[in-house]
Scaffold this motif. Sequence first.
Motif, mmCIF file in Angstrom:
data_model
loop_
_atom_site.group_PDB
_atom_site.id
_atom_site.type_symbol
_atom_site.label_atom_id
_atom_site.label_comp_id
_atom_site.label_asym_id
_atom_site.label_seq_id
_atom_site.Cartn_x
_atom_site.Cartn_y
_atom_site.Cartn_z
ATOM 1 N N GLY A 224 0.827 -1.194 0.000
ATOM 2 C CA GLY A 224 0.000 0.000 0.000
ATOM 3 C C GLY A 224 0.862 1.244 0.000
ATOM 4 O O GLY A 224 2.096 1.164 0.066
ATOM 5 N N THR A 227 -0.953 7.850 2.010
ATOM 6 C CA THR A 227 -1.402 9.025 1.264
ATOM 7 C C THR A 227 -1.662 10.235 2.158
ATOM 8 O O THR A 227 -1.826 11.348 1.665
ATOM 9 N N LYS A 238 -3.447 3.723 1.085
ATOM 10 C CA LYS A 238 -4.209 3.336 -0.107
ATOM 11 C C LYS A 238 -3.766 1.954 -0.577
ATOM 12 O O LYS A 238 -2.574 1.694 -0.722
ATOM 13 N N HIS A 239 -4.737 1.077 -0.798
ATOM 14 C CA HIS A 239 -4.470 -0.290 -1.258
ATOM 15 C C HIS A 239 -5.587 -0.684 -2.212
ATOM 16 O O HIS A 239 -6.777 -0.564 -1.876
ATOM 17 N N ASP A 241 -6.772 0.864 -4.775
ATOM 18 C CA ASP A 241 -7.631 2.039 -5.025
ATOM 19 C C ASP A 241 -8.585 2.379 -3.889
ATOM 20 O O ASP A 241 -9.512 3.176 -4.062
ATOM 21 N N THR A 242 -8.381 1.761 -2.725
ATOM 22 C CA THR A 242 -9.217 2.071 -1.558
ATOM 23 C C THR A 242 -8.345 2.631 -0.445
ATOM 24 O O THR A 242 -7.286 2.078 -0.134
ATOM 25 N N GLU A 243 -8.794 3.738 0.143
ATOM 26 C CA GLU A 243 -8.056 4.331 1.261
ATOM 27 C C GLU A 243 -8.671 3.861 2.583
ATOM 28 O O GLU A 243 -9.885 3.919 2.774
ATOM 29 N N THR A 244 -7.806 3.393 3.478
ATOM 30 C CA THR A 244 -8.235 2.910 4.793
ATOM 31 C C THR A 244 -7.472 3.674 5.862
ATOM 32 O O THR A 244 -6.290 3.990 5.683
#
Length: 258
Positions: A224, A227, A238-239, A241-244
């Motif tokens: 990841g 960001t 971000k992994h 295309d998803t940010e956690t």
Amino acid sequence: MQNNIFSGLFVGQNLLTLKEVDSTNTFLKNLLSNSKPVPEGTVIMAETQFAGRGQQNNKWHAEPGKNLTFSLLLKPHFLDIGNQFDLNRAISMGVYDTLCPLLGNMLKIKWPNDIYYGDKKLGGMLIENLLQGSQIKNSVIGIGLNINQQNFPDDAANATSVKQILQRDYELKDILADICNNIEAWYLNLKAGKTSVVRNTYLSRLYWYSQEKHFRAAGQEFTGTITGVKDNGLLVVKHNDTETTYNLKEIEFLNKQP
């Protein structure tokens, strides 16, 4: 005790040096619990800590007389409880500004508030905010930095020191004075409402920022990219295309090539 190498307005102007103490944070909190007021900017420095702590009660190993182990009192009443991570940012950058002229751009701040040189840990800090209602009454800030120590125990294999990097000894009180002056400068930026400057600068100095790296969370390894860091201090990764967002101890940095 006044010391003229502390050129700031208040941080370090009241300095107490101890030969040995269990923990400078504990000592300072005990001082605060007595009825006599403790001035903002008070610094407790110890030659030896026999029960120094890091985040989440991790032990902090330091050879007596070789490193900086100290605690600092601040009273950030102006800081909203939801924004208390801004204090972590300001403190981290005060330490960074002191060491960067010596160590250069391999120096980074590892989220949330460790100091790294390359992939090795130079030091860290533990901030304990004492709340009164919805206000931060006192902040007890413990800082440990490896300065002149050459050898580390096997369970501290990731540690390094300024001496290991530069092959020379440094005067601890001089570095302490610089840290206090630089922390005060960032703290006053925060107090003056320059929050975006503090947050953006912290991000620009962040270890692994905008780089694809290996992490572990919830028992799963993944690649990841960091960001950002939320206002409240949560790390954003971000992994696929998803940010956690992650809190302290919810994510582990894995040092291997992507």
